[in-house]
Motif scaffolding. Structure first.
Motif, PDB file in Angstrom:
ATOM      1  N   THR A  71     -67.089 -35.927  57.675  1.00  0.00           N
ATOM      2  CA  THR A  71     -66.113 -36.599  56.948  1.00  0.00           C
ATOM      3  C   THR A  71     -67.101 -36.608  55.365  1.00  0.00           C
ATOM      4  OG1 THR A  71     -65.555 -37.875  58.560  1.00  0.00           O
ATOM      5  CG2 THR A  71     -65.172 -38.695  56.076  1.00  0.00           C
ATOM      6  N   PHE A  72     -66.185 -35.989  54.514  1.00  0.00           N
ATOM      7  CA  PHE A  72     -66.675 -35.945  53.048  1.00  0.00           C
ATOM      8  C   PHE A  72     -66.007 -36.864  52.187  1.00  0.00           C
ATOM      9  CE2 PHE A  72     -66.753 -31.614  54.912  1.00  0.00           C
ATOM     10  CZ  PHE A  72     -67.905 -31.130  54.678  1.00  0.00           C
ATOM     11  N   TYR A  73     -67.022 -37.438  51.349  1.00  0.00           N
ATOM     12  CA  TYR A  73     -66.012 -38.378  50.197  1.00  0.00           C
ATOM     13  C   TYR A  73     -66.109 -37.792  48.907  1.00  0.00           C
ATOM     14  CZ  TYR A  73     -65.779 -42.456  46.831  1.00  0.00           C
ATOM     15  OH  TYR A  73     -65.581 -42.930  45.924  1.00  0.00           O
ATOM     16  N   THR A  74     -65.022 -37.872  48.142  1.00  0.00           N
ATOM     17  CA  THR A  74     -64.961 -37.312  46.836  1.00  0.00           C
ATOM     18  C   THR A  74     -64.176 -38.127  45.881  1.00  0.00           C
ATOM     19  OG1 THR A  74     -64.547 -35.292  45.755  1.00  0.00           O
ATOM     20  CG2 THR A  74     -62.909 -35.748  47.302  1.00  0.00           C
ATOM     21  N   MET A  75     -64.308 -38.392  44.658  1.00  0.00           N
ATOM     22  CA  MET A  75     -63.811 -38.824  43.629  1.00  0.00           C
ATOM     23  C   MET A  75     -63.075 -37.927  42.589  1.00  0.00           C
ATOM     24  SD  MET A  75     -62.932 -41.878  42.342  1.00  0.00           S
ATOM     25  CE  MET A  75     -63.940 -43.028  43.124  1.00  0.00           C
ATOM     26  N   LEU A  76     -61.967 -37.833  42.634  1.00  0.00           N
ATOM     27  CA  LEU A  76     -61.161 -36.815  41.905  1.00  0.00           C
ATOM     28  C   LEU A  76     -60.497 -37.488  40.691  1.00  0.00           C
ATOM     29  CD1 LEU A  76     -59.590 -34.979  44.849  1.00  0.00           C
ATOM     30  CD2 LEU A  76     -61.662 -34.577  43.888  1.00  0.00           C
ATOM     31  N   SER A 133     -68.639 -29.471  44.551  1.00  0.00           N
ATOM     32  CA  SER A 133     -69.182 -30.377  43.436  1.00  0.00           C
ATOM     33  C   SER A 133     -68.901 -30.132  42.198  1.00  0.00           C
ATOM     34  CB  SER A 133     -70.854 -30.623  43.835  1.00  0.00           C
ATOM     35  OG  SER A 133     -71.011 -31.226  45.184  1.00  0.00           O
ATOM     36  N   THR A 134     -68.593 -28.657  41.840  1.00  0.00           N
ATOM     37  CA  THR A 134     -68.425 -28.089  40.432  1.00  0.00           C
ATOM     38  C   THR A 134     -67.249 -27.645  40.220  1.00  0.00           C
ATOM     39  OG1 THR A 134     -68.889 -26.155  41.304  1.00  0.00           O
ATOM     40  CG2 THR A 134     -71.082 -27.350  40.384  1.00  0.00           C
ATOM     41  N   ALA A 135     -66.240 -27.982  41.110  1.00  0.00           N
ATOM     42  CA  ALA A 135     -64.885 -27.568  41.048  1.00  0.00           C
ATOM     43  C   ALA A 135     -64.186 -28.468  39.578  1.00  0.00           C
ATOM     44  CB  ALA A 135     -64.032 -28.005  42.232  1.00  0.00           C
ATOM     45  N   ALA A 136     -63.259 -28.015  38.986  1.00  0.00           N
ATOM     46  CA  ALA A 136     -62.690 -28.850  38.027  1.00  0.00           C
ATOM     47  C   ALA A 136     -61.910 -30.237  38.564  1.00  0.00           C
ATOM     48  CB  ALA A 136     -61.711 -27.827  37.322  1.00  0.00           C
ATOM     49  N   GLY A 137     -62.329 -31.038  37.915  1.00  0.00           N
ATOM     50  CA  GLY A 137     -61.788 -32.507  38.287  1.00  0.00           C
ATOM     51  C   GLY A 137     -62.435 -33.206  39.396  1.00  0.00           C
ATOM     52  N   VAL A 138     -63.450 -32.481  39.953  1.00  0.00           N
ATOM     53  CA  VAL A 138     -64.248 -33.515  40.774  1.00  0.00           C
ATOM     54  C   VAL A 138     -65.291 -34.258  40.036  1.00  0.00           C
ATOM     55  CG1 VAL A 138     -65.701 -33.045  42.909  1.00  0.00           C
ATOM     56  CG2 VAL A 138     -63.993 -31.778  42.664  1.00  0.00           C
ATOM     57  N   VAL A 139     -65.275 -35.422  40.394  1.00  0.00           N
ATOM     58  CA  VAL A 139     -66.239 -36.314  39.607  1.00  0.00           C
ATOM     59  C   VAL A 139     -67.671 -36.513  40.580  1.00  0.00           C
ATOM     60  CG1 VAL A 139     -66.609 -38.670  38.767  1.00  0.00           C
ATOM     61  CG2 VAL A 139     -64.426 -37.579  38.377  1.00  0.00           C
ATOM     62  N   LYS A 140     -67.281 -36.784  41.974  1.00  0.00           N
ATOM     63  CA  LYS A 140     -68.335 -37.093  42.953  1.00  0.00           C
ATOM     64  C   LYS A 140     -67.882 -36.327  44.079  1.00  0.00           C
ATOM     65  CE  LYS A 140     -70.826 -40.849  44.745  1.00  0.00           C
ATOM     66  NZ  LYS A 140     -70.935 -42.378  44.630  1.00  0.00           N
ATOM     67  N   PHE A 141     -68.900 -35.588  44.891  1.00  0.00           N
ATOM     68  CA  PHE A 141     -68.566 -35.082  46.326  1.00  0.00           C
ATOM     69  C   PHE A 141     -69.890 -35.104  47.114  1.00  0.00           C
ATOM     70  CE2 PHE A 141     -68.357 -32.156  49.429  1.00  0.00           C
ATOM     71  CZ  PHE A 141     -66.893 -32.069  49.793  1.00  0.00           C
ATOM     72  N   GLU A 142     -69.693 -36.002  48.284  1.00  0.00           N
ATOM     73  CA  GLU A 142     -70.981 -36.260  49.103  1.00  0.00           C
ATOM     74  C   GLU A 142     -70.438 -36.217  50.746  1.00  0.00           C
ATOM     75  OE1 GLU A 142     -72.233 -39.618  47.357  1.00  0.00           O
ATOM     76  OE2 GLU A 142     -70.872 -40.997  48.375  1.00  0.00           O
ATOM     77  N   ILE A 143     -71.575 -35.974  51.304  1.00  0.00           N
ATOM     78  CA  ILE A 143     -71.118 -36.366  52.945  1.00  0.00           C
ATOM     79  C   ILE A 143     -71.150 -37.816  53.193  1.00  0.00           C
ATOM     80  CG2 ILE A 143     -72.025 -35.950  55.310  1.00  0.00           C
ATOM     81  CD1 ILE A 143     -72.692 -33.243  54.375  1.00  0.00           C
ATOM     82  N   LEU A 144     -69.901 -38.312  54.098  1.00  0.00           N
ATOM     83  CA  LEU A 144     -69.720 -39.773  53.989  1.00  0.00           C
ATOM     84  C   LEU A 144     -70.441 -39.926  55.796  1.00  0.00           C
ATOM     85  CD1 LEU A 144     -68.834 -42.527  53.309  1.00  0.00           C
ATOM     86  CD2 LEU A 144     -66.428 -41.789  53.838  1.00  0.00           C
TER      87      LEU A 144
END
Length: 146
Positions: A71-76, A133-144
Motif C-alpha cells: 500500500t502506497f501513500y501519496t499526496m497529489l 516521486s518525481t512525477a508532475a504533481g506528486v508532492v509526496k510518495f511513500e510506502i504505507l
C-alpha cells in the motif's frame, strides 16, 4: 511461544558495513558472479561465518517486497491528469492495482492510497518509487504498508 519477527526499512547508509557486504555476496551468488559462498565472501571481504550469521536476516528491499501487496501513500496536487499519470506509471511497471482511495482535496492537494500486487512488476520497486516521486504533481510518495 516464540516472538514474532519485526522488520524495519533502513537506508543502506545507516546499516553496518557487514550487512551491505552480506547482501552483496548474496547478489553475486544469485547473478552467477560467484559460484560459491567462499568465493563471494572473499570478493566482498567478509568471513564465511559472518555471511552465514546474517544471510537469512539481510534482504534487499526489492526482494523482500516482490510478490506482495504493498500500500502506497501519496499526496497529489489537485490538477487535472495528475492521478491519471500516477496510475499510468503503475500500469507501465507491471504492478496490478487492487484499490485506490482518494480524499477530498484540501489546500490544493489530495491524499491518495494505492494498494498494488507487485509480483509481476517489470521494474524494481526502487525504480517505480523513483518514477512516482518525481512525477508532475506528486508532492509526496511513500510506502504505507507491505
Amino acid at each position: 511461544m516464540g516472538t514474532k519477527t519485526k522488520y524495519y526499512i533502513v537506508a543502506a547508509e545507516a546499516l553496518p558495513e557487514i550487512f551491505i557486504k552480506v547482501a552483496e555476496a548474496k547478489r553475486m551468488m544469485q547473478s552467477g558472479e560467484a559460484s560459491t559462498v567462499g568465493a563471494a565472501t572473499r570478493q566482498v571481504g567478509i568471513s564465511r561465518s559472518a555471511f552465514y550469521k546474517y544471510k537469512d536476516a539481510v534482504q534487499p528491499f526489492n526482494n523482500m517486497k516482490s510478490g506482495r501487496i504493498i500500500t502506497f501513500y501519496t499526496m497529489l496536487k489537485d490538477n487535472p491528469g495528475v492521478l491519471s499519470n500516477v496510475l499510468s506509471i503503475f500500469a507501465g511497471s507491471g504492478a496490478n492495482i487492487l484499490t485506490i482511495n482518494q480524499s477530498i482535496p484540501t489546500n490544493g492537494c489530495a491524499a491518495v492510497t494505492v494498494s498494488a500486487e507487485t509480483s509481476e512488476m517489470e521494474i524494481s520497486l526502487e525504480e517505480l518509487m523513483g518514477r512516482l516521486s518525481t512525477a508532475a504533481g506528486v508532492v509526496k510518495f511513500e510506502i504505507l504498508a507491505g
